[in-house]
Design a protein around this motif. Structure first.
Motif, short mmCIF file in Angstrom:
data_model
loop_
_atom_site.label_atom_id
_atom_site.label_comp_id
_atom_site.label_asym_id
_atom_site.label_seq_id
_atom_site.Cartn_x
_atom_site.Cartn_y
_atom_site.Cartn_z
N GLY A 262 0.79 -1.22 0.00
CA GLY A 262 0.00 0.00 0.00
C GLY A 262 0.82 1.27 0.00
N ARG A 263 0.15 2.37 -0.33
CA ARG A 263 0.73 3.71 -0.27
C ARG A 263 0.24 4.40 1.00
NH1 ARG A 263 -2.12 3.82 -5.10
NH2 ARG A 263 -3.38 5.51 -4.19
N ASP A 265 -0.93 7.33 1.28
CA ASP A 265 -2.14 8.11 1.04
C ASP A 265 -3.40 7.24 1.05
OD1 ASP A 265 -2.98 7.60 -2.07
OD2 ASP A 265 -0.82 7.57 -1.85
N GLU A 266 -3.23 5.92 0.99
CA GLU A 266 -4.40 5.03 1.00
C GLU A 266 -4.95 4.82 2.42
OE1 GLU A 266 -4.20 2.19 -2.79
OE2 GLU A 266 -2.42 1.96 -1.50
N VAL A 289 -6.75 -2.27 7.03
CA VAL A 289 -6.51 -1.78 5.68
C VAL A 289 -5.24 -2.48 5.18
CG1 VAL A 289 -6.15 0.25 4.21
CG2 VAL A 289 -7.53 0.44 6.31
#
Length: 296
Positions: A262-263, A265-266, A289
């Motif tokens: 993941g990034r 910003d996610e 997440v």
């Protein structure tokens, strides 16, 4: 519970607003969904906010309209990344401020004092994101040195509690609703395959139970407490592994259905939701997440 206690501050809202509009033709109709996510004039603390995931979450709160977000972190001076982010917040022109506070989250009295100073200045406290954490190199669980285990627990568990306490005490002091978000990890409920991280995994598991316990104690004070468990996210902390062992990127990516890590910003959307009135009936929950890591 009385009706007044359970009414949204944006009431009438949703279908209730639609029904009222049907009865009153002069009723002004407008979408309110984004108002539910707004943090207008609210004040918050983000520990570990000097860089990485913590800084990303602090910026998110500013973009949502917070009056001031105070980033707690250990360095005496903020990073260049933080300074550029503060300039970005100033240029947004929404009146939000990003502030830096040098503090050791392992020092309960010092963290409490910093929280009180913010309360004295801002006269309110609304949001807390306890995100400060550390990760040590692979170490055999049977040989794990006491000093290293205690260091990880001291930051990742004790520091999370002290930060949550500092904010929560001010929320109670001023009597406003509050949202406390403890940053755990998917490693708190699963074990990362082939990674000897007994201290990190243990510390994050403790954070999950901490959030549930605090939620049960603070619910009647209108303070919600939830945990957020990210999966593999590319941050400055995980970069210490990935940049030195590039093969791990493919391995970690293959561990979830989305086939990638993941990034930072996610995480923005879920932080905005948990911090705001949009999640007003959510407490004692762990939000995962992880790109579906748990779903295999």
């Amino acid at each position: 519970m009385t009706l007044a206690q359970s009414t949204s501050p944006l009431a009438p809202i949703g279908v209730s607003a639609a029904l009222q509009a049907a009865l009153d033709k002069s009723f002004q109709t407008k979408p309110k969904i984004f108002d539910e996510f707004a943090l207008t004039d609210r004040v918050g603390i983000v520990s570990g906010g000097n860089r990485g995931l913590g800084l990303e979450m602090a910026l998110t709160l500013c973009e949502a309209g917070a009056r001031a977000i105070y980033c707690f972190d250990l360095p005496t001076r903020p990073s260049e990344e933080w300074q550029k982010t503060r300039e970005f917040v100033e240029r947004m022109g929404n009146g939000s401020r990003l502030e830096y506070v040098s503090v050791d989250v392992r020092n309960q009295k010092e963290v409490w004092a910093k929280g009180r100073d913010i309360g004295d200045k801002e006269k309110r406290m609304d949001v807390c994101v306890a995100a400060a954490g550390i990760l040590k190199a692979h170490t055999d669980c049977l040989e794990y040195p006491a000093e290293q285990f205690e260091e990880v627990m001291d930051v990742n568990t004790n520091g999370v509690l002290y930060t949550a306490q500092a904010a929560g005490r001010q929320m109670v002091r001023f009597g406003n609703r509050g949202s406390i978000i403890l940053i755990a990890s998917m490693s708190g409920s699963i074990t990362n395959r082939d990674h000897a991280w007994v201290s990190y995994n243990t510390s994050k598991s403790a954070v999950l139970q901490m959030a549930r316990s605090m939620a049960c104690e603070l619910g009647k004070k209108n303070i919600r407490v939830n945990s957020l468990s990210p999966g593999h996210i590319y941050t400055s902390m995980t970069a210490a592994y990935l940049d030195k062992q590039p093969h791990l990127l493919d391995k970690w990516s293959d561990l979830n259905p989305m086939g990638r890590i993941g990034r930072t910003d996610e995480i923005r959307g879920v932080i905005a939701w948990l911090a705001s009135d949009a999640s007003s009936f959510c407490t004692g929950s762990d939000i995962i997440v992880s790109g579906g890591h748990h779903s295999w």
